[in-house]
Design a protein around this motif. Structure first.
Motif, PDB file in Angstrom:
ATOM      1  N   GLN A 166       6.123  47.026  60.419  1.00 20.06           N
ATOM      2  CA  GLN A 166       7.424  47.154  59.737  1.00 20.06           C
ATOM      3  C   GLN A 166       7.544  46.186  58.559  1.00 20.06           C
ATOM      4  O   GLN A 166       6.634  46.080  57.761  1.00 20.06           O
ATOM      5  CB  GLN A 166       8.570  47.012  60.763  1.00 20.06           C
ATOM      6  N   SER A 167       8.645  45.438  58.518  1.00 24.32           N
ATOM      7  CA  SER A 167       8.890  44.620  57.312  1.00 24.32           C
ATOM      8  C   SER A 167       7.914  43.470  57.142  1.00 24.32           C
ATOM      9  O   SER A 167       7.890  42.850  56.068  1.00 24.32           O
ATOM     10  CB  SER A 167      10.303  44.055  57.336  1.00 24.32           C
ATOM     11  N   PHE A 213      18.853  43.819  55.596  1.00 22.25           N
ATOM     12  CA  PHE A 213      17.580  44.267  55.023  1.00 22.25           C
ATOM     13  C   PHE A 213      17.673  45.592  54.275  1.00 22.25           C
ATOM     14  O   PHE A 213      16.896  45.848  53.366  1.00 22.25           O
ATOM     15  CB  PHE A 213      16.499  44.359  56.117  1.00 22.25           C
ATOM     16  N   GLY A 247      10.270  41.683  61.354  1.00 24.43           N
ATOM     17  CA  GLY A 247      10.285  43.140  61.199  1.00 24.43           C
ATOM     18  C   GLY A 247      11.083  43.787  62.317  1.00 24.43           C
ATOM     19  O   GLY A 247      11.219  43.193  63.398  1.00 24.43           O
ATOM     20  N   VAL A 248      11.575  45.002  62.093  1.00 28.69           N
ATOM     21  CA  VAL A 248      12.470  45.637  63.069  1.00 28.69           C
ATOM     22  C   VAL A 248      11.800  46.089  64.366  1.00 28.69           C
ATOM     23  O   VAL A 248      12.489  46.489  65.296  1.00 28.69           O
ATOM     24  CB  VAL A 248      13.243  46.860  62.518  1.00 28.69           C
ATOM     25  N   LYS A 289       5.728  43.527  54.167  1.00 26.34           N
ATOM     26  CA  LYS A 289       6.234  43.279  52.803  1.00 26.34           C
ATOM     27  C   LYS A 289       5.548  42.112  52.094  1.00 26.34           C
ATOM     28  O   LYS A 289       5.150  42.242  50.929  1.00 26.34           O
ATOM     29  CB  LYS A 289       7.762  43.112  52.829  1.00 26.34           C
ATOM     30  N   TYR A 310      17.523  53.034  64.841  1.00 24.69           N
ATOM     31  CA  TYR A 310      17.696  53.942  63.693  1.00 24.69           C
ATOM     32  C   TYR A 310      16.407  54.665  63.333  1.00 24.69           C
ATOM     33  O   TYR A 310      16.423  55.686  62.667  1.00 24.69           O
ATOM     34  CB  TYR A 310      18.294  53.196  62.484  1.00 24.69           C
ATOM     35  N   ILE A 311      15.258  54.100  63.790  1.00 25.27           N
ATOM     36  CA  ILE A 311      14.001  54.850  63.717  1.00 25.27           C
ATOM     37  C   ILE A 311      13.732  55.284  65.162  1.00 25.27           C
ATOM     38  O   ILE A 311      13.404  54.441  66.006  1.00 25.27           O
ATOM     39  CB  ILE A 311      12.853  53.971  63.177  1.00 25.27           C
ATOM     40  N   CYS A 317       4.739  50.403  56.633  1.00 24.19           N
ATOM     41  CA  CYS A 317       5.544  49.878  57.751  1.00 24.19           C
ATOM     42  C   CYS A 317       4.989  50.335  59.094  1.00 24.19           C
ATOM     43  O   CYS A 317       5.294  49.741  60.133  1.00 24.19           O
ATOM     44  CB  CYS A 317       6.993  50.342  57.631  1.00 24.19           C
ATOM     45  N   ASN A 368      16.413  54.806  52.838  1.00 24.97           N
ATOM     46  CA  ASN A 368      15.346  54.258  51.993  1.00 24.97           C
ATOM     47  C   ASN A 368      15.029  55.182  50.825  1.00 24.97           C
ATOM     48  O   ASN A 368      14.746  54.739  49.710  1.00 24.97           O
ATOM     49  CB  ASN A 368      14.085  54.003  52.824  1.00 24.97           C
ATOM     50  N   GLU A 424       9.887  57.722  61.041  1.00 25.14           N
ATOM     51  CA  GLU A 424      10.534  56.975  59.969  1.00 25.14           C
ATOM     52  C   GLU A 424      10.757  57.853  58.733  1.00 25.14           C
ATOM     53  O   GLU A 424      11.810  57.784  58.090  1.00 25.14           O
ATOM     54  CB  GLU A 424       9.654  55.762  59.624  1.00 25.14           C
ATOM     55  N   TYR A 484       5.581  53.412  51.277  1.00 26.53           N
ATOM     56  CA  TYR A 484       6.317  52.351  51.971  1.00 26.53           C
ATOM     57  C   TYR A 484       6.432  52.650  53.471  1.00 26.53           C
ATOM     58  O   TYR A 484       6.194  51.774  54.313  1.00 26.53           O
ATOM     59  CB  TYR A 484       7.703  52.183  51.325  1.00 26.53           C
ATOM     60  N   TYR A 512      16.029  37.794  55.969  1.00 29.82           N
ATOM     61  CA  TYR A 512      17.226  38.512  55.497  1.00 29.82           C
ATOM     62  C   TYR A 512      18.399  37.538  55.346  1.00 29.82           C
ATOM     63  O   TYR A 512      18.220  36.446  54.836  1.00 29.82           O
ATOM     64  CB  TYR A 512      17.583  39.677  56.430  1.00 29.82           C
ATOM     65  N   ASN A 541      14.454  45.978  51.862  1.00 30.05           N
ATOM     66  CA  ASN A 541      13.844  47.287  51.655  1.00 30.05           C
ATOM     67  C   ASN A 541      13.766  47.709  50.183  1.00 30.05           C
ATOM     68  O   ASN A 541      12.718  48.174  49.724  1.00 30.05           O
ATOM     69  CB  ASN A 541      14.600  48.356  52.445  1.00 30.05           C
TER      70      ASN A 541
HETATM   71  N1  GLN Z   1      10.538  50.446  58.044  1.00 34.87           N
HETATM   72  C1  GLN Z   1      11.759  49.704  58.188  1.00 34.87           C
HETATM   73  C2  GLN Z   1      12.807  50.227  57.249  1.00 34.87           C
HETATM   74  O1  GLN Z   1      12.532  50.464  56.143  1.00 34.87           O
HETATM   75  C3  GLN Z   1      11.483  48.258  57.943  1.00 34.87           C
HETATM   76  C4  GLN Z   1      12.695  47.413  58.020  1.00 34.87           C
HETATM   77  C5  GLN Z   1      12.479  46.116  58.719  1.00 34.87           C
HETATM   78  O2  GLN Z   1      11.488  45.888  59.406  1.00 34.87           O
HETATM   79  N2  GLN Z   1      13.461  45.290  58.616  1.00 34.87           N
HETATM   80  O3  GLN Z   1      13.936  50.444  57.606  1.00 34.87           O
END
Ligand code: GLN
Length: 390
Positions: free
Chosen positions: A62-63, A95, A257-258, A66, A26-27, A192, A164, A157, A188, A240, A113
């Motif tokens: 990525q996540s 997430f 993280g993704v 957080k 998705y990214i 990431c 987001n 992203e 944000y 998650y 998120n």
């Molecule tokens: N940057 C990603 C997002 O916001 C982070 C999500 C993740 O790592 N789960 O979708």
């Protein structure tokens, strides 16, 4: 190869053949990751980094950013102020879910998120650059080196980050975010997109494991209480909607993280990190989960199993000039205090009337409040006591 690195290498080869899951798509920029990458690293109390596989390959955090941005928000504002904007309850949802409390609009926790965007919005600064600089500085202190942002992942992203952005607008409509939505959400996205290797992540995890002190640089990065608060939230929310099963199987706080990274923390023991881009349905890396699970099993790291060091503190008996000396060391907890009292009673019963019994507690590394409570009240019935605790 030392035995620990050998164990890591062994586990790595055992897990390597697994090919289920797929890199996040998705990214768009993340979809280009080499799915075969595999790395594993561990850092112990003296800051020695042991790593195997593609351990120098960098990927975006990525996540996993957080918990560290949460640490910064906690340092700046304190727990109560942060909890007014974001909860500490596992959402049981993916997430990117819209997990907001019905009336207040407060996100369920800072590891999803919505909660992470609310947390980033708490970082002081008038613009994205100032806030990002603060965040990069904090994450660099955790890693013990200067970290950078991958600009192509960031723009990928940002261009595709409508979900987001929508979450951030919802947060703003509930008053959870003050100020500009764009500043909050772009900060944000930038956090990431910070680049790390599995070695960096293991050091960052180890810094949390050792109460906020980076074991490589020796520098205190955050307060011990902040590290504890972050680990508490990672324990219940870090994976998650797999967080409960993870705690059951692995028994350690963790964050995924993704891009395929995963870090986990064995408090007072080590930080561990793994990397493999193929993800499962929860958005957690399939092989990174398997690596950390196997390592926790082989090292016997589950936090909720009995810990003898607290239950039976180090205790030695000496004949000194001043009388009999009981020397304590290590960590004294509630149950350890009970054991000590039993030993002291036995020693005391063998002493002539009025003979002093000296308890030398100067080598105790840590005394839990529960131990002091358990010991208080026991003193009266024992013969003459002298505590030499500093
Ligand atoms: N940057 C990603 C997002 O916001 C982070 C999500 C993740 O790592 N789960 O979708």
């Amino acid at each position: 190869m030392d035995p620990i690195t050998a164990l890591l290498a062994d586990v790595l080869e055992e897990i390597r053949p697994g090919d289920s899951g797929a890199p996040a798509s998705y990214i768009p920029e993340l979809a280009t990751a080499d799915p075969e990458r595999l790395a594993f690293a561990v850092v112990g109390p003296r800051g020695r980094v042991r790593s195997v596989g593609d351990d120098h390959v960098e990927f975006t955090i990525q996540s996993i950013s957080k918990p560290f941005v949460l640490a910064l928000a906690l340092e700046v504002h304190g727990l109560d102020a942060v909890l007014q904007r974001v909860g500490a309850e596992p959402s049981g949802e993916p997430f990117n879910a819209i997990s907001l409390e019905p009336v207040t609009g407060r996100p369920a926790n800072p590891m999803i998120n919505a909660g992470a965007i609310a947390t980033s919005a708490l970082i002081p600064g008038d613009d994205v650059d100032t806030r990002t600089a603060r965040i990069v500085e904090m994450l660099s202190a955790f890693a013990g080196r200067s970290l950078w942002i991958d600009e192509s992942v960031y723009s990928s992203e940002s261009t595709t980050g409508d979900r987001n952005r929508a979450l951030a607008h919802l947060l703003k409509s509930h008053g959870v975010i003050d100020g500009s939505v764009d500043v909050a959400v772009e900060t944000y996205f930038r956090q990431c997109s910070i680049l790390v290797s599995v070695r960096d992540l293991a050091i960052m995890a180890a810094t949390l494991a050792f109460g906020g002190v980076n074991p490589v640089t020796g520098r205190r990065v955050v307060d011990e209480r902040v590290a504890r608060d972050v680990l508490s939230i990672m324990s219940s929310c870090g994976m998650y909607d797999f967080s409960g099963e993870w705690l059951l199987r692995v028994g350690l706080p963790a964050k995924s993280g993704v891009s395929g990274g995963l870090m986990s923390v064995a408090p007072s023991q080590f930080g561990v990190a793994a990397f493999s881009p193929r993800l499962d349905a929860h958005g957690n890396s399939v092989r990174a989960v398997a690596l950390v699970e196997a390592a926790s099993e082989r090292f016997g790291m589950h936090l909720l199993e009995p810990h003898e060091s607290v239950a039976s503190p180090a205790m030695t008996l000496h004949e000194g000039d001043e009388g009999r000396v009981v020397r304590l060391g290590g960590e004294l907890g509630y149950s350890g205090a009970e054991r000590i009292v039993a030993v002291l009673r036995e020693v005391a019963s063998g002493l002539p009337d009025g003979a002093p019994l000296i308890v030398d507690a100067r080598e105790l590394g840590r005394t839990h409040p529960g131990a002091l409570i358990a010991l208080r009240g026991e003193f009266e019935d024992l013969p003459e006591w002298v505590w030499l605790q500093e």
